[in-house]
Scaffold this motif. Structure first.
Motif, PDB file in Angstrom:
ATOM      1  N   VAL A  12      74.049 -21.352  70.386  1.00  0.00           N
ATOM      2  CA  VAL A  12      73.867 -20.465  69.242  1.00  0.00           C
ATOM      3  C   VAL A  12      75.210 -19.794  69.017  1.00  0.00           C
ATOM      4  O   VAL A  12      75.745 -19.130  69.907  1.00  0.00           O
ATOM      5  CB  VAL A  12      72.768 -19.415  69.498  1.00  0.00           C
ATOM      6  CG1 VAL A  12      72.594 -18.532  68.260  1.00  0.00           C
ATOM      7  CG2 VAL A  12      71.452 -20.075  69.876  1.00  0.00           C
ATOM      8  N   ILE A  13      75.759 -19.990  67.833  1.00  0.00           N
ATOM      9  CA  ILE A  13      77.099 -19.505  67.504  1.00  0.00           C
ATOM     10  C   ILE A  13      76.994 -18.534  66.336  1.00  0.00           C
ATOM     11  O   ILE A  13      76.227 -18.737  65.400  1.00  0.00           O
ATOM     12  CB  ILE A  13      78.031 -20.680  67.121  1.00  0.00           C
ATOM     13  CG1 ILE A  13      78.008 -21.780  68.185  1.00  0.00           C
ATOM     14  CG2 ILE A  13      79.444 -20.191  66.849  1.00  0.00           C
ATOM     15  CD1 ILE A  13      78.571 -21.414  69.527  1.00  0.00           C
ATOM     16  N   ASN A  24      86.359 -23.110  68.895  1.00  0.00           N
ATOM     17  CA  ASN A  24      86.815 -22.710  70.225  1.00  0.00           C
ATOM     18  C   ASN A  24      85.657 -22.224  71.082  1.00  0.00           C
ATOM     19  O   ASN A  24      85.542 -22.583  72.259  1.00  0.00           O
ATOM     20  CB  ASN A  24      87.902 -21.640  70.083  1.00  0.00           C
ATOM     21  CG  ASN A  24      88.457 -21.200  71.410  1.00  0.00           C
ATOM     22  OD1 ASN A  24      88.189 -20.097  71.865  1.00  0.00           O
ATOM     23  ND2 ASN A  24      89.245 -22.048  72.040  1.00  0.00           N
ATOM     24  N   THR A  25      84.782 -21.421  70.503  1.00  0.00           N
ATOM     25  CA  THR A  25      83.617 -20.909  71.226  1.00  0.00           C
ATOM     26  C   THR A  25      82.742 -22.065  71.704  1.00  0.00           C
ATOM     27  O   THR A  25      82.328 -22.107  72.866  1.00  0.00           O
ATOM     28  CB  THR A  25      82.810 -19.947  70.333  1.00  0.00           C
ATOM     29  OG1 THR A  25      83.635 -18.824  70.007  1.00  0.00           O
ATOM     30  CG2 THR A  25      81.540 -19.467  71.014  1.00  0.00           C
ATOM     31  N   SER A  26      82.478 -23.019  70.831  1.00  0.00           N
ATOM     32  CA  SER A  26      81.653 -24.173  71.194  1.00  0.00           C
ATOM     33  C   SER A  26      82.291 -24.974  72.324  1.00  0.00           C
ATOM     34  O   SER A  26      81.600 -25.395  73.260  1.00  0.00           O
ATOM     35  CB  SER A  26      81.437 -25.080  69.981  1.00  0.00           C
ATOM     36  OG  SER A  26      80.806 -24.383  68.945  1.00  0.00           O
ATOM     37  N   ALA A  27      83.596 -25.180  72.245  1.00  0.00           N
ATOM     38  CA  ALA A  27      84.288 -25.942  73.287  1.00  0.00           C
ATOM     39  C   ALA A  27      84.208 -25.232  74.631  1.00  0.00           C
ATOM     40  O   ALA A  27      83.895 -25.857  75.665  1.00  0.00           O
ATOM     41  CB  ALA A  27      85.748 -26.161  72.887  1.00  0.00           C
ATOM     42  N   VAL A  61      72.628 -31.675  71.823  1.00  0.00           N
ATOM     43  CA  VAL A  61      72.967 -30.252  71.921  1.00  0.00           C
ATOM     44  C   VAL A  61      73.074 -29.700  70.499  1.00  0.00           C
ATOM     45  O   VAL A  61      74.144 -29.678  69.906  1.00  0.00           O
ATOM     46  CB  VAL A  61      74.295 -30.010  72.679  1.00  0.00           C
ATOM     47  CG1 VAL A  61      74.554 -28.507  72.826  1.00  0.00           C
ATOM     48  CG2 VAL A  61      74.285 -30.679  74.043  1.00  0.00           C
ATOM     49  N   PRO A  62      71.948 -29.271  69.923  1.00  0.00           N
ATOM     50  CA  PRO A  62      72.013 -28.699  68.582  1.00  0.00           C
ATOM     51  C   PRO A  62      72.831 -27.405  68.596  1.00  0.00           C
ATOM     52  O   PRO A  62      72.745 -26.611  69.536  1.00  0.00           O
ATOM     53  CB  PRO A  62      70.554 -28.397  68.229  1.00  0.00           C
ATOM     54  CG  PRO A  62      69.716 -28.915  69.336  1.00  0.00           C
ATOM     55  CD  PRO A  62      70.598 -29.302  70.465  1.00  0.00           C
ATOM     56  N   ILE A  63      73.608 -27.228  67.556  1.00  0.00           N
ATOM     57  CA  ILE A  63      74.371 -25.997  67.375  1.00  0.00           C
ATOM     58  C   ILE A  63      73.616 -25.190  66.328  1.00  0.00           C
ATOM     59  O   ILE A  63      73.500 -25.602  65.172  1.00  0.00           O
ATOM     60  CB  ILE A  63      75.818 -26.273  66.909  1.00  0.00           C
ATOM     61  CG1 ILE A  63      76.509 -27.295  67.805  1.00  0.00           C
ATOM     62  CG2 ILE A  63      76.596 -24.958  66.819  1.00  0.00           C
ATOM     63  CD1 ILE A  63      76.787 -26.838  69.205  1.00  0.00           C
ATOM     64  N   LEU A  64      73.087 -24.065  66.761  1.00  0.00           N
ATOM     65  CA  LEU A  64      72.280 -23.216  65.894  1.00  0.00           C
ATOM     66  C   LEU A  64      73.102 -22.038  65.407  1.00  0.00           C
ATOM     67  O   LEU A  64      74.068 -21.631  66.055  1.00  0.00           O
ATOM     68  CB  LEU A  64      71.053 -22.723  66.665  1.00  0.00           C
ATOM     69  CG  LEU A  64      70.216 -23.809  67.345  1.00  0.00           C
ATOM     70  CD1 LEU A  64      69.100 -23.183  68.169  1.00  0.00           C
ATOM     71  CD2 LEU A  64      69.667 -24.793  66.334  1.00  0.00           C
ATOM     72  N   LYS A  65      72.691 -21.498  64.269  1.00  0.00           N
ATOM     73  CA  LYS A  65      73.445 -20.357  63.754  1.00  0.00           C
ATOM     74  C   LYS A  65      72.713 -19.056  64.018  1.00  0.00           C
ATOM     75  O   LYS A  65      71.488 -18.979  63.990  1.00  0.00           O
ATOM     76  CB  LYS A  65      73.765 -20.513  62.273  1.00  0.00           C
ATOM     77  CG  LYS A  65      72.605 -20.447  61.321  1.00  0.00           C
ATOM     78  CD  LYS A  65      73.115 -20.565  59.899  1.00  0.00           C
ATOM     79  CE  LYS A  65      71.982 -20.642  58.906  1.00  0.00           C
ATOM     80  NZ  LYS A  65      72.486 -20.746  57.533  1.00  0.00           N
ATOM     81  N   GLY A 120      79.027 -16.496  70.982  1.00  0.00           N
ATOM     82  CA  GLY A 120      78.119 -17.621  71.126  1.00  0.00           C
ATOM     83  C   GLY A 120      77.496 -17.635  72.500  1.00  0.00           C
ATOM     84  O   GLY A 120      77.973 -16.957  73.420  1.00  0.00           O
ATOM     85  N   ILE A 121      76.440 -18.421  72.608  1.00  0.00           N
ATOM     86  CA  ILE A 121      75.743 -18.566  73.879  1.00  0.00           C
ATOM     87  C   ILE A 121      75.193 -19.987  73.963  1.00  0.00           C
ATOM     88  O   ILE A 121      74.702 -20.529  72.963  1.00  0.00           O
ATOM     89  CB  ILE A 121      74.628 -17.505  74.020  1.00  0.00           C
ATOM     90  CG1 ILE A 121      74.084 -17.463  75.425  1.00  0.00           C
ATOM     91  CG2 ILE A 121      73.545 -17.689  72.998  1.00  0.00           C
ATOM     92  CD1 ILE A 121      73.283 -16.208  75.729  1.00  0.00           C
ATOM     93  N   ALA A 122      75.319 -20.599  75.128  1.00  0.00           N
ATOM     94  CA  ALA A 122      74.729 -21.907  75.388  1.00  0.00           C
ATOM     95  C   ALA A 122      73.555 -21.689  76.330  1.00  0.00           C
ATOM     96  O   ALA A 122      73.650 -20.897  77.274  1.00  0.00           O
ATOM     97  CB  ALA A 122      75.748 -22.849  76.019  1.00  0.00           C
ATOM     98  N   ILE A 123      72.473 -22.377  76.053  1.00  0.00           N
ATOM     99  CA  ILE A 123      71.242 -22.200  76.825  1.00  0.00           C
ATOM    100  C   ILE A 123      70.738 -23.567  77.255  1.00  0.00           C
ATOM    101  O   ILE A 123      70.615 -24.486  76.436  1.00  0.00           O
ATOM    102  CB  ILE A 123      70.173 -21.479  75.979  1.00  0.00           C
ATOM    103  CG1 ILE A 123      70.712 -20.149  75.443  1.00  0.00           C
ATOM    104  CG2 ILE A 123      68.897 -21.272  76.777  1.00  0.00           C
ATOM    105  CD1 ILE A 123      69.843 -19.518  74.376  1.00  0.00           C
ATOM    106  N   PHE A 124      70.409 -23.700  78.540  1.00  0.00           N
ATOM    107  CA  PHE A 124      69.896 -24.946  79.093  1.00  0.00           C
ATOM    108  C   PHE A 124      68.722 -24.637  80.012  1.00  0.00           C
ATOM    109  O   PHE A 124      68.818 -23.759  80.874  1.00  0.00           O
ATOM    110  CB  PHE A 124      70.986 -25.673  79.894  1.00  0.00           C
ATOM    111  CG  PHE A 124      70.490 -26.890  80.609  1.00  0.00           C
ATOM    112  CD1 PHE A 124      70.437 -28.105  79.952  1.00  0.00           C
ATOM    113  CD2 PHE A 124      70.077 -26.826  81.921  1.00  0.00           C
ATOM    114  CE1 PHE A 124      69.975 -29.245  80.604  1.00  0.00           C
ATOM    115  CE2 PHE A 124      69.618 -27.956  82.582  1.00  0.00           C
ATOM    116  CZ  PHE A 124      69.567 -29.162  81.922  1.00  0.00           C
ATOM    117  N   GLY A 125      67.629 -25.343  79.813  1.00  0.00           N
ATOM    118  CA  GLY A 125      66.484 -25.135  80.678  1.00  0.00           C
ATOM    119  C   GLY A 125      65.290 -25.944  80.227  1.00  0.00           C
ATOM    120  O   GLY A 125      65.415 -26.883  79.434  1.00  0.00           O
TER     121      GLY A 125
END
Length: 141
Positions: A12-13, A24-27, A61-65, A120-125
Motif C-alpha cells: 500500500v503506497i 523508490n518506496t516500492s523497491a 504483489v498488487p500495489i494498492l493506493k 508505504g507498507i508491504a504486508i504478507f500473511g
C-alpha cells in the motif's frame, strides 16, 4: 509456509507522493520483504536462448493506493495481537530522509512511532488476514 493460494502479499503506497518516491518506496519495501520471506522467491529460470533469469516472487504483489492516513491506520492495526503473525515492512519519512543506514538508526531511535509519516507498507500473511486489512482498497494506477 502455507500453500500459495492461502497467502497474500500486497503493498500500500501513498498515492500523493511524487512518482519517483513511489517507485523508490516500492523497491525498498520489496527488497526488505524478500529478506524476510525468501521461500516465496522462485528458482532461477532459463530462457529459450539458454540465458538465466534470477527467480522472482511466485505470487502476485498488487500495489494498492492509500494516503498517509490509511497507511497510518494499517500500521496501527498491524501492531495489534490480531496481526502478530503477519509480516509488515514500512517505509517512512524518517527513513527516506537518511542517506546512510546508521543515520536512520540514530534518527528513528529519537522519534516516537506516532510521529512517523508512512510512505508505504508491504504486508504478507494469510490471505484472510491480509484481505481483512486491505480487501477494499483500490489498485494504484
Amino acid at each position: 509456509m502455507d500453500k500459495e493460494e492461502n497467502i497474500k502479499c500486497v503493498m500500500v503506497i501513498n498515492e500523493d507522493l511524487p512518482l519517483g518516491v513511489i517507485a523508490n518506496t516500492s523497491a525498498i519495501l520489496g527488497i526488505t520483504l524478500g529478506k524476510h520471506i525468501p521461500e516465496v522467491v522462485g528458482k532461477d529460470a532459463i530462457d529459450a536462448s539458454g540465458k538465466r533469469h534470477l527467480g522472482i516472487i511466485t505470487i502476485p504483489v498488487p500495489i494498492l493506493k492509500g494516503n498517509k492516513h490509511t497507511i497510518r491506520n494499517l500500521r496501527e492495526d498491524l501492531y495489534t495481537d490480531d496481526f502478530n503473525d503477519v509480516i509488515a515492512v514500512d517505509f517512512s519519512d524518517i527513513a527516506q530522509s537518511c542517506n546512510v543506514y546508521s543515520e536512520y538508526l540514530q534518527k528513528v531511535s529519537a522519534v516516537l512511532e506516532k510521529q512517523h509519516t508512512y510512505f508505504g507498507i508491504a504486508i504478507f500473511g494469510k490471505k484472510k488476514k491480509v484481505n481483512k486489512l486491505t480487501g477494499s482498497m483500490p489498485l494504484l494506477r
